[in-house]
Design a protein around this motif. Structure first.
Motif, mmCIF file in Angstrom:
data_model
loop_
_atom_site.group_PDB
_atom_site.id
_atom_site.type_symbol
_atom_site.label_atom_id
_atom_site.label_comp_id
_atom_site.label_asym_id
_atom_site.label_seq_id
_atom_site.Cartn_x
_atom_site.Cartn_y
_atom_site.Cartn_z
ATOM 1 N N THR A 1 0.837 -1.208 0.000
ATOM 2 C CA THR A 1 0.000 0.000 0.000
ATOM 3 C C THR A 1 0.867 1.252 0.000
ATOM 4 O O THR A 1 1.989 1.264 0.513
ATOM 5 C CB THR A 1 -0.923 0.063 1.235
ATOM 6 N N CYS A 2 0.326 2.309 -0.600
ATOM 7 C CA CYS A 2 0.855 3.663 -0.458
ATOM 8 C C CYS A 2 0.053 4.362 0.638
ATOM 9 O O CYS A 2 -1.115 4.016 0.875
ATOM 10 C CB CYS A 2 0.717 4.437 -1.765
ATOM 11 N N GLN A 3 0.645 5.319 1.312
ATOM 12 C CA GLN A 3 -0.049 5.991 2.405
ATOM 13 C C GLN A 3 -1.329 6.655 1.904
ATOM 14 O O GLN A 3 -1.335 7.400 0.937
ATOM 15 C CB GLN A 3 0.868 7.030 3.062
ATOM 16 N N MET B 1 5.459 5.204 0.417
ATOM 17 C CA MET B 1 5.184 3.794 0.686
ATOM 18 C C MET B 1 4.685 3.637 2.121
ATOM 19 O O MET B 1 5.144 4.323 3.027
ATOM 20 C CB MET B 1 6.454 2.976 0.476
ATOM 21 N N GLU B 2 3.724 2.714 2.324
ATOM 22 C CA GLU B 2 3.181 2.489 3.661
ATOM 23 C C GLU B 2 3.433 1.063 4.155
ATOM 24 O O GLU B 2 3.947 0.861 5.256
ATOM 25 C CB GLU B 2 1.688 2.781 3.697
ATOM 26 N N THR B 3 3.088 0.044 3.358
ATOM 27 C CA THR B 3 3.310 -1.346 3.775
ATOM 28 C C THR B 3 3.803 -2.172 2.587
ATOM 29 O O THR B 3 3.470 -1.899 1.430
ATOM 30 C CB THR B 3 2.031 -2.010 4.321
ATOM 31 N N VAL B 4 4.570 -3.193 2.904
ATOM 32 C CA VAL B 4 5.027 -4.141 1.888
ATOM 33 C C VAL B 4 5.379 -5.440 2.593
ATOM 34 O O VAL B 4 5.771 -5.433 3.769
ATOM 35 C CB VAL B 4 6.243 -3.582 1.105
ATOM 36 N N TYR C 1 5.886 -2.066 7.980
ATOM 37 C CA TYR C 1 5.080 -0.842 7.995
ATOM 38 C C TYR C 1 6.033 0.351 8.030
ATOM 39 O O TYR C 1 6.998 0.359 8.796
ATOM 40 C CB TYR C 1 4.153 -0.831 9.204
ATOM 41 N N PHE C 2 5.744 1.352 7.215
ATOM 42 C CA PHE C 2 6.679 2.470 7.038
ATOM 43 C C PHE C 2 5.976 3.797 7.289
ATOM 44 O O PHE C 2 4.855 4.016 6.843
ATOM 45 C CB PHE C 2 7.247 2.447 5.617
ATOM 46 N N ASP C 3 6.659 4.692 8.006
ATOM 47 C CA ASP C 3 6.156 6.035 8.274
ATOM 48 C C ASP C 3 7.178 7.035 7.767
ATOM 49 O O ASP C 3 8.251 7.197 8.353
ATOM 50 C CB ASP C 3 5.918 6.221 9.777
ATOM 51 N N ALA D 1 17.232 14.836 12.890
ATOM 52 C CA ALA D 1 15.828 15.228 12.870
ATOM 53 C C ALA D 1 15.069 14.445 11.804
ATOM 54 O O ALA D 1 15.624 14.039 10.791
ATOM 55 C CB ALA D 1 15.711 16.732 12.587
ATOM 56 N N CYS D 2 13.774 14.237 12.068
ATOM 57 C CA CYS D 2 12.862 13.672 11.066
ATOM 58 C C CYS D 2 13.252 12.278 10.596
ATOM 59 O O CYS D 2 13.135 11.939 9.406
ATOM 60 C CB CYS D 2 12.735 14.595 9.861
ATOM 61 N N ASP D 3 13.729 11.431 11.501
ATOM 62 C CA ASP D 3 14.040 10.050 11.118
ATOM 63 C C ASP D 3 12.803 9.364 10.548
ATOM 64 O O ASP D 3 11.704 9.510 11.074
ATOM 65 C CB ASP D 3 14.504 9.239 12.330
ATOM 66 N N ASP D 4 12.984 8.610 9.454
ATOM 67 C CA ASP D 4 11.907 7.758 8.956
ATOM 68 C C ASP D 4 11.809 6.515 9.835
ATOM 69 O O ASP D 4 12.789 6.087 10.452
ATOM 70 C CB ASP D 4 12.148 7.370 7.504
ATOM 71 N N ILE D 5 10.611 5.904 9.874
ATOM 72 C CA ILE D 5 10.350 4.855 10.849
ATOM 73 C C ILE D 5 9.777 3.620 10.151
ATOM 74 O O ILE D 5 8.808 3.711 9.390
ATOM 75 C CB ILE D 5 9.349 5.344 11.921
ATOM 76 N N PHE D 6 10.374 2.458 10.429
ATOM 77 C CA PHE D 6 9.866 1.171 9.982
ATOM 78 C C PHE D 6 9.448 0.358 11.207
ATOM 79 O O PHE D 6 10.095 0.432 12.251
ATOM 80 C CB PHE D 6 10.942 0.371 9.235
ATOM 81 N N VAL D 7 8.386 -0.433 11.073
ATOM 82 C CA VAL D 7 8.004 -1.393 12.111
ATOM 83 C C VAL D 7 7.867 -2.751 11.438
ATOM 84 O O VAL D 7 7.190 -2.880 10.411
ATOM 85 C CB VAL D 7 6.683 -1.007 12.803
#
Length: 276
Positions: A43-45, A120-123, A146-148, A167-173
């Motif tokens: 999915t895309c956000q 990108m949101e999920t893969v 999951y990506f933010d 600052a503004c680190d991207d986040i994966f779960v």
């Protein structure tokens, strides 16, 4: 690879034995074939599954039916590049009782992209780790990521926390790749296969305690601790590396733990011949 259920018996066993200095097998050959799945579930956000509002594209098809590279977003940077993830699959050997060995690199090339380009949101990631010699054992699995995406703003306006110190680190779960399980036993002891995540450059890993991990990756132009490119600042895309590792230890289990071997070995019954 989601291995939590598989590894439960092995975790108990690994903590209940003693290391041996005399394994009959000094080393094991291995290879990995891990990649992103173009399965229509990504999915895309802000969009439904498979709706490509973020210019998602997959590249470098590998032998596992998955892709080594995943890119997204509309370019808006001096390098004219999308943000992307790249997986490096490693072929090598693991020395028994020799410590941790890298088996995969997950590299995030974090470029500035426009908000209109989408994120990108999920893969799903398909993982296959194989012991190739002197025995043949394959351990497959599929795990969701999951990506933010955080926008390239100044540090005051970026959401925290930012444990990389930028600052503004991207986040994966993602689900966890950690724990141990028995590979097989001989007359003297048992070979225990273990996995873990390791933080490379530009990466911080937080264990959420529920089987998932939060992974922070460096934002573009954050080498000075501020997100975005300031006046006179040379553009620097963020780069981070998440490493997956494995090890094999030879232990002599105590008598009361021998009954656990049957449970642990069930998960490793998936044996396949070496690929030609």
């Amino acid at each position: 690879m989601q291995l939590k259920k598989l590894l439960l018996a092995g975790l108990m066993l690994a903590g209940a034995g003693t290391a041996s200095a005399d394994p009959s097998i000094p080393a094991f050959g291995f290879e990995t074939t891990t990649g992103f799945l173009d399965d229509g579930a990504w999915t895309c956000q802000g969009s439904a599954a498979g709706n490509n509002t973020c210019s998602m594209n997959f590249g470098n098809l590998n032998g596992n039916g998955s892709y080594d590279t995943l890119a997204w977003g509309t370019e808006s940077n001096p390098d004219d590049s999308q943000s992307f993830l790249n997986i490096t699959n490693i072929v090598g050997s693991i020395i028994t009782n020799g410590g941790w060995v890298d088996i995969n690199y997950f590299d995030h090339y974090n470029h500035i992209i426009t908000n209109a380009g989408g994120n990108m949101e999920t893969v799903n990631i398909s993982g296959l780790f194989e012991i190739t010699s002197p025995i043949s054992v394959g351990i497959p699995g599929v795990n969701s990521v999951y990506f933010d995406e955080t926008t390239n703003m100044n540090s005051v306006n970026c959401p925290g926390p930012n444990p990389n110190g930028s600052a503004c680190d991207d986040i994966f779960v993602t689900g966890g790749l950690n724990g141990s399980a028995p590979l097989f036993c001989d007359g003297g002891g048992c070979y225990i296969l273990s996995f873990q995540f390791f933080a490379g450059v530009g990466t911080t890993i937080v264990d959420n305690g529920d089987g998932t991990f939060t992974i922070y990756t460096t934002e573009a132009c954050s080498t000075d601790g501020q997100a975005g490119c300031g006046a006179g600042e040379t553009y620097a895309p963020g780069f981070s590396r998440l490493i997956t590792q494995a090890r094999i230890d030879y232990i002599v289990p105590t008598p009361e733990t021998l009954a656990l071997l049957g449970l642990g070995l069930v998960g490793f019954a998936m044996r396949r011949p070496r690929k030609q």
